[in-house]
Design an enzyme around this catalytic site. Structure first.
Site, PDB file in Angstrom:
ATOM      1  N   CYS A 102       0.848  -1.184   0.000  1.00  0.00           N
ATOM      2  CA  CYS A 102       0.000   0.000   0.000  1.00  0.00           C
ATOM      3  C   CYS A 102       0.887   1.238   0.000  1.00  0.00           C
ATOM      4  O   CYS A 102       1.888   1.280   0.728  1.00  0.00           O
ATOM      5  CB  CYS A 102      -0.884  -0.006   1.244  1.00  0.00           C
ATOM      6  N   HIS A 144      -9.086  -3.867  -1.491  1.00  0.00           N
ATOM      7  CA  HIS A 144      -8.084  -3.024  -0.820  1.00  0.00           C
ATOM      8  C   HIS A 144      -8.414  -1.537  -1.014  1.00  0.00           C
ATOM      9  O   HIS A 144      -8.421  -0.764  -0.042  1.00  0.00           O
ATOM     10  CB  HIS A 144      -6.701  -3.364  -1.402  1.00  0.00           C
ATOM     11  N   GLU A 145      -8.712  -1.152  -2.261  1.00  0.00           N
ATOM     12  CA  GLU A 145      -8.958   0.273  -2.530  1.00  0.00           C
ATOM     13  C   GLU A 145     -10.258   0.750  -1.864  1.00  0.00           C
ATOM     14  O   GLU A 145     -10.291   1.832  -1.265  1.00  0.00           O
ATOM     15  CB  GLU A 145      -8.995   0.553  -4.035  1.00  0.00           C
ATOM     16  N   HIS A 148     -10.087   1.544   1.760  1.00  0.00           N
ATOM     17  CA  HIS A 148      -9.563   2.876   2.112  1.00  0.00           C
ATOM     18  C   HIS A 148     -10.698   3.879   2.333  1.00  0.00           C
ATOM     19  O   HIS A 148     -10.557   4.818   3.115  1.00  0.00           O
ATOM     20  CB  HIS A 148      -8.656   3.417   1.001  1.00  0.00           C
TER      21      HIS A 148
HETATM   22 NI    NI Z   1      -3.606   1.088  -0.244  1.00  0.00          NI
END
Ligand code: NI
Length: 202
Positions: A102, A144-145, A148
């Site tokens: 990341c 994952h995105e 966020h």
């Molecule tokens: Ni990330």
């Protein structure tokens, strides 16, 4: 067009739940997405979420380069894509461990359980509603995105923190690189560039 600076783990913007975008065609969002694209290009990454550039809005930008597709993964390259208000829905209960990095945790990698099959619904900057079906590596990238946008960083999803490591000492990752050809090329490069490998492997 501008490269933006990237928020690092510990900054409060990364822990906030980001605000939905009301008008996807707002020129401010177009400019933000363009800057996110420039920022990804600058660091050679695959994706980024707006909170990582200190904007707490539900925007994700990604692309999939042919060079980044792991061997054995059936996936075509994907051009630059801006996802506004993306929603991930798992299409299986199965999770698999997958290596991640990341931009907000420079120098680290970890193995994270992720759903192996999801759909992602989102709106484009042209106000079109889209749904994409994602498996394996792409499913991981988008989980994952989108995480966020909800204040989650990948270590918060890990179930075995012994698999969180510095890129300068990729022990378990290096083991795996030896065992399998089916590894994300970016992570294989990391193993190949392992600066202290002679100390650990003959
Ligand atoms: Ni990330």
């Amino acid at each position: 067009m501008a490269i933006r600076s990237i928020a690092k783990m510990g900054h409060p913007v990364l822990r906030k739940v980001a605000t939905p975008v009301e008008d996807p065609s707002d020129p401010e969002i177009t400019r933000l997405a363009q800057d996110m694209q420039d920022t990804i290009e600058d660091v050679g990454a695959a994706g980024i979420a707006a909170p990582q550039v200190y904007v707490s809005k539900r925007v994700v930008v990604f692309r999939v380069l042919a060079s980044r597709i792991p061997p054995g993964v059936k996936l075509d390259p994907i051009p630059w894509t801006t996802m506004i208000n993306p929603v991930v829905t798992p299409l299986t209960e199965t999770k698999a461990l997958i290596w991640e990095r990341c931009l907000s945790l420079p120098g680290l990698h970890g193995k994270v359980p992720r759903y192996t099959h999801v759909k992602v619904s989102y709106t484009t900057p042209e106000r079109k509603d889209q749904v994409i079906d994602c498996k394996d590596w792409l499913a991981m990238l988008l989980q994952h995105e989108v995480d966020h946008l909800d204040g989650y960083l990948y270590p918060m999803r890990m179930t075995d923190l012994s698999l969180l490591a510095f890129n300068s000492d990729p022990g378990a990752l290096a083991e795996e690189a030896r065992r399998t050809p089916d590894l994300d090329p970016a992570l294989r490069n990391l193993v190949n560039a392992w600066p202290t490998r002679e100390k650990w492997v003959g």
